[in-house]
Scaffold this active site. Structure first.
Site, PDB file in Angstrom:
ATOM      1  N   ARG A 128       0.822  -1.206   0.000  1.00 34.47           N
ATOM      2  CA  ARG A 128       0.000   0.000   0.000  1.00 34.47           C
ATOM      3  C   ARG A 128       0.854   1.254   0.000  1.00 34.47           C
ATOM      4  O   ARG A 128       0.486   2.277  -0.546  1.00 34.47           O
ATOM      5  CB  ARG A 128      -0.912  -0.026   1.229  1.00 34.47           C
ATOM      6  N   TYR A 129       1.986   1.187   0.696  1.00 35.35           N
ATOM      7  CA  TYR A 129       2.869   2.346   0.811  1.00 35.35           C
ATOM      8  C   TYR A 129       4.021   2.206  -0.187  1.00 35.35           C
ATOM      9  O   TYR A 129       4.350   1.108  -0.601  1.00 35.35           O
ATOM     10  CB  TYR A 129       3.416   2.435   2.234  1.00 35.35           C
ATOM     11  N   ARG A 155       7.333  -0.034   1.419  1.00 33.59           N
ATOM     12  CA  ARG A 155       7.287  -1.153   2.359  1.00 33.59           C
ATOM     13  C   ARG A 155       6.073  -2.023   2.114  1.00 33.59           C
ATOM     14  O   ARG A 155       5.039  -1.554   1.636  1.00 33.59           O
ATOM     15  CB  ARG A 155       7.330  -0.679   3.808  1.00 33.59           C
ATOM     16  N   CYS A 180      -2.155 -18.611  14.837  1.00 33.53           N
ATOM     17  CA  CYS A 180      -1.747 -17.762  15.953  1.00 33.53           C
ATOM     18  C   CYS A 180      -1.799 -18.601  17.221  1.00 33.53           C
ATOM     19  O   CYS A 180      -2.491 -19.612  17.271  1.00 33.53           O
ATOM     20  CB  CYS A 180      -2.698 -16.586  16.114  1.00 33.53           C
ATOM     21  N   CYS A 224      -7.460 -13.840  18.769  1.00 31.61           N
ATOM     22  CA  CYS A 224      -7.944 -12.677  19.512  1.00 31.61           C
ATOM     23  C   CYS A 224      -9.324 -12.310  18.976  1.00 31.61           C
ATOM     24  O   CYS A 224      -9.524 -12.263  17.765  1.00 31.61           O
ATOM     25  CB  CYS A 224      -6.977 -11.517  19.342  1.00 31.61           C
ATOM     26  N   CYS A 279      -9.642  -9.483  16.293  1.00 30.60           N
ATOM     27  CA  CYS A 279      -8.644  -9.481  15.209  1.00 30.60           C
ATOM     28  C   CYS A 279      -9.164  -8.893  13.902  1.00 30.60           C
ATOM     29  O   CYS A 279     -10.233  -9.250  13.427  1.00 30.60           O
ATOM     30  CB  CYS A 279      -8.147 -10.890  14.961  1.00 30.60           C
ATOM     31  N   ARG A 327      -7.942  -9.449  11.072  1.00 32.40           N
ATOM     32  CA  ARG A 327      -7.897 -10.450   9.998  1.00 32.40           C
ATOM     33  C   ARG A 327      -8.717 -11.665  10.373  1.00 32.40           C
ATOM     34  O   ARG A 327      -8.400 -12.790   9.996  1.00 32.40           O
ATOM     35  CB  ARG A 327      -6.447 -10.841   9.720  1.00 32.40           C
ATOM     36  N   ASP A 342     -10.510  -1.497  14.337  1.00 34.61           N
ATOM     37  CA  ASP A 342     -11.040  -1.460  12.971  1.00 34.61           C
ATOM     38  C   ASP A 342     -12.509  -1.869  12.946  1.00 34.61           C
ATOM     39  O   ASP A 342     -12.998  -2.541  13.856  1.00 34.61           O
ATOM     40  CB  ASP A 342     -10.240  -2.413  12.078  1.00 34.61           C
ATOM     41  N   ASP A 364      -6.748   3.113  11.123  1.00 38.30           N
ATOM     42  CA  ASP A 364      -6.428   2.526   9.833  1.00 38.30           C
ATOM     43  C   ASP A 364      -7.660   2.819   8.988  1.00 38.30           C
ATOM     44  O   ASP A 364      -8.739   2.282   9.231  1.00 38.30           O
ATOM     45  CB  ASP A 364      -6.170   1.019   9.985  1.00 38.30           C
ATOM     46  N   LYS A 424      -2.784   4.054   7.554  1.00 37.00           N
ATOM     47  CA  LYS A 424      -2.845   4.527   8.938  1.00 37.00           C
ATOM     48  C   LYS A 424      -2.764   6.047   8.982  1.00 37.00           C
ATOM     49  O   LYS A 424      -1.903   6.643   8.359  1.00 37.00           O
ATOM     50  CB  LYS A 424      -1.670   3.963   9.718  1.00 37.00           C
TER      51      LYS A 424
HETATM   52  C1  LIG Z   1       0.944  -0.657   8.900  1.00 36.22           C
HETATM   53  C2  LIG Z   1       1.309  -1.008   7.568  1.00 36.22           C
HETATM   54  C3  LIG Z   1       2.632  -0.826   7.130  1.00 36.22           C
HETATM   55  C4  LIG Z   1       3.716  -0.246   8.015  1.00 36.22           C
HETATM   56  O1  LIG Z   1       3.455   1.095   8.304  1.00 36.22           O
HETATM   57  P1  LIG Z   1       4.501   1.946   9.182  1.00 36.22           P
HETATM   58  O2  LIG Z   1       3.861   3.280   9.296  1.00 36.22           O
HETATM   59  O3  LIG Z   1       5.772   1.963   8.395  1.00 36.22           O
HETATM   60  O4  LIG Z   1       4.670   1.240  10.482  1.00 36.22           O
HETATM   61  C5  LIG Z   1       2.929  -1.180   5.838  1.00 36.22           C
HETATM   62  N1  LIG Z   1       1.984  -1.675   4.998  1.00 36.22           N
HETATM   63  C6  LIG Z   1       0.715  -1.838   5.385  1.00 36.22           C
HETATM   64  C7  LIG Z   1      -0.286  -2.368   4.429  1.00 36.22           C
HETATM   65  C8  LIG Z   1       0.333  -1.505   6.691  1.00 36.22           C
HETATM   66  O5  LIG Z   1      -0.940  -1.685   7.077  1.00 36.22           O
HETATM   67  S1  SF4 Z   2      -4.596 -10.089  16.602  1.00 38.42           S
HETATM   68 FE1  SF4 Z   2      -5.155 -11.595  15.004  1.00 38.42          FE
HETATM   69  S2  SF4 Z   2      -3.259 -11.981  13.887  1.00 38.42           S
HETATM   70 FE2  SF4 Z   2      -2.696 -11.038  15.842  1.00 38.42          FE
HETATM   71  S3  SF4 Z   2      -2.312 -12.755  17.248  1.00 38.42           S
HETATM   72 FE3  SF4 Z   2      -4.426 -12.144  17.521  1.00 38.42          FE
HETATM   73  S4  SF4 Z   2      -5.589 -13.468  16.139  1.00 38.42           S
HETATM   74 FE4  SF4 Z   2      -3.457 -13.553  15.476  1.00 38.42          FE
END
Ligand SMILES: *Cc1c(COP(=O)(O)O)cnc(C)c1O
Ligand code: SF4
Length: 367
Positions: free
Chosen positions: A89-90, A93, A102, A106, A109, A111, A269, A306, A313
């Site tokens: 996305r960025y 990175r 996991c 959680c 979560c 995801r 989220d 986010d 973010k």
């Molecule tokens: C959080 C995130 C990152 C890392 O973001 P930083 O601001 O560098 O910590 C990179 N890619 C995605 C998709 C993210 O959600």
């Molecule tokens: S927040 Fe989601 S991805 Fe992270 S440890 Fe918990 S269940 Fe796993």
């Protein structure tokens, strides 16, 4: 079998088994877990002190999970996935998903749609992700994520790190793992010996409550920090867990004592099945206001949303800027006092600082 493997082996996934340890309604938990499975290992289970406490709320299914609405993929992570295991996305990175499992599932979560899904991330998906990163010269920071990457066997972690380190344009590696919190026994001397070969390597973990900072977790973080790994923490603001300013203050202060820098505090989220754990933004601001200025700046995380739909973010904070124009800015400090900082003209020639607006101290530079 090592201790962490035994704990995983003894993980509880069935409502009738959980009922032996906790006062739950088996049918309710069953109904929820058909949609959102649960997984609680004996270590994390042991941190629960009473029904509905902050540890329970993170681990035990709640009927409210299947009553509300929300989005399956609120961050549009899949929309930004050029290949299945990568979100890009960025500019510089990527997130690289290497595991769906996991040490605990959680309840909040993000995801949720993926975590615990029976299909594991197969070797082919990992190869495709690695290939994508090799081919994209702009990627200088890789965040190894999941699920939990540290639930993989040592040799697989070593393989992935070796492959990533061999890519010349990848400068920084980060591992996102909740294992130091939910299964600190996973941090073994053997694992640390592997990780320390791949510096600069950061580890971002996920403590949400001061009671998670146990002797075991403290030891795990000490081993990682002694291996030269800078540690950061990403918490999620959760109703009934850490939405109390005093609880959050205790959490961030204790984190510094175990050499973990509070990095982010996420607004929860808009994920399906998590509404009952979400707070308002106003409550989030109250938490942040109780930290900034009142405790070490090093302990204060960035409060971020986010952005739904894939905006990434965005850091938010109670606005300290009371007034702003070409010549001056009026800012408010943590005690609510106002200070003015002035520039004389457009050349930014500064006038000497001193008491302003009838105040008796120097302009705050806190923000
Ligand atoms: C959080 C995130 C990152 C890392 O973001 P930083 O601001 O560098 O910590 C990179 N890619 C995605 C998709 C993210 O959600
Ligand atoms: S927040 Fe989601 S991805 Fe992270 S440890 Fe918990 S269940 Fe796993």
């Amino acid at each position: 079998m090592e201790e962490w493997q035994r704990l995983i082996h003894e993980t509880i996934t069935k409502p009738e088994v959980l009922a032996r340890y906790l006062d739950i309604d088996v049918e309710e938990v069953r109904a929820v877990s058909e949609k959102f499975p649960f997984r609680i290992n004996p270590y994390y289970l042991g941190l629960i002190e009473e029904k509905g406490d902050p540890i329970w709320r993170q681990a035990v299914p709640d009927l409210k999970e299947i009553e509300g609405n929300g989005f399956e993929d609120p961050l549009a992570e899949e929309h930004h996935s050029p290949v299945p295991g990568v979100t890009h996305r960025y500019p510089d990175r990527v997130l690289f998903y290497v595991s769906h499992s996991c040490a605990m599932y959680c309840r909040f979560c993000t995801r949720k749609r993926k975590v615990g899904s029976p299909e594991s991330v197969d070797d082919q998906a990992i190869e495709k992700g690695l290939q994508y990163i090799r081919e994209h010269l702009e990627v200088r920071d890789v965040i190894i994520s999941g699920g939990d990457p540290l639930l993989l066997p040592d040799r697989k972690i070593e393989y992935i790190l070796t492959q990533l380190r061999a890519i010349p344009h990848v400068e920084i590696l980060r591992i996102g793992s909740r294992a130091p919190v939910t299964l600190p026994q996973r941090i073994t001397p053997q694992l640390c010996a592997i990780l320390k070969k791949f510096h600069p390597l950061f580890l971002l973990t996920h403590f949400n409550h001061p009671r998670e900072i146990t002797p075991e977790a403290t030891k795990a973080c000490a081993m990682l920090a002694d291996s030269g790994i800078p540690l950061g923490n990403q918490s999620v603001l959760l109703k009934g867990v850490n939405d109390d300013p005093q609880v959050m203050k205790k959490l961030v202060q204790k984190l510094l004592t175990i050499r973990v820098k509070p990095y982010l505090l996420y607004q929860a989220d808009m994920v399906q099945g998590t509404e009952h754990l979400r707070t308002t933004i106003k409550e989030g601001f109250e938490v942040i206001k109780a930290l900034r200025g009142f405790t070490s700046g090093l302990a204060v995380p960035h409060y971020v949303i986010d952005a739904p739909g894939g905006g990434g973010k965005i850091a938010i904070m109670p606005n300290p800027v009371v007034y702003f124009d070409d010549q001056k800015i009026v800012v408010q400090n943590y005690e609510g006092k106002l200070f003015t900082y002035e520039t004389r003209n457009a050349n930014h020639e500064q006038i000497p600082t001193g008491p302003r607006l009838g105040e008796n101290s120097l302009p705050s530079r806190d923000f």
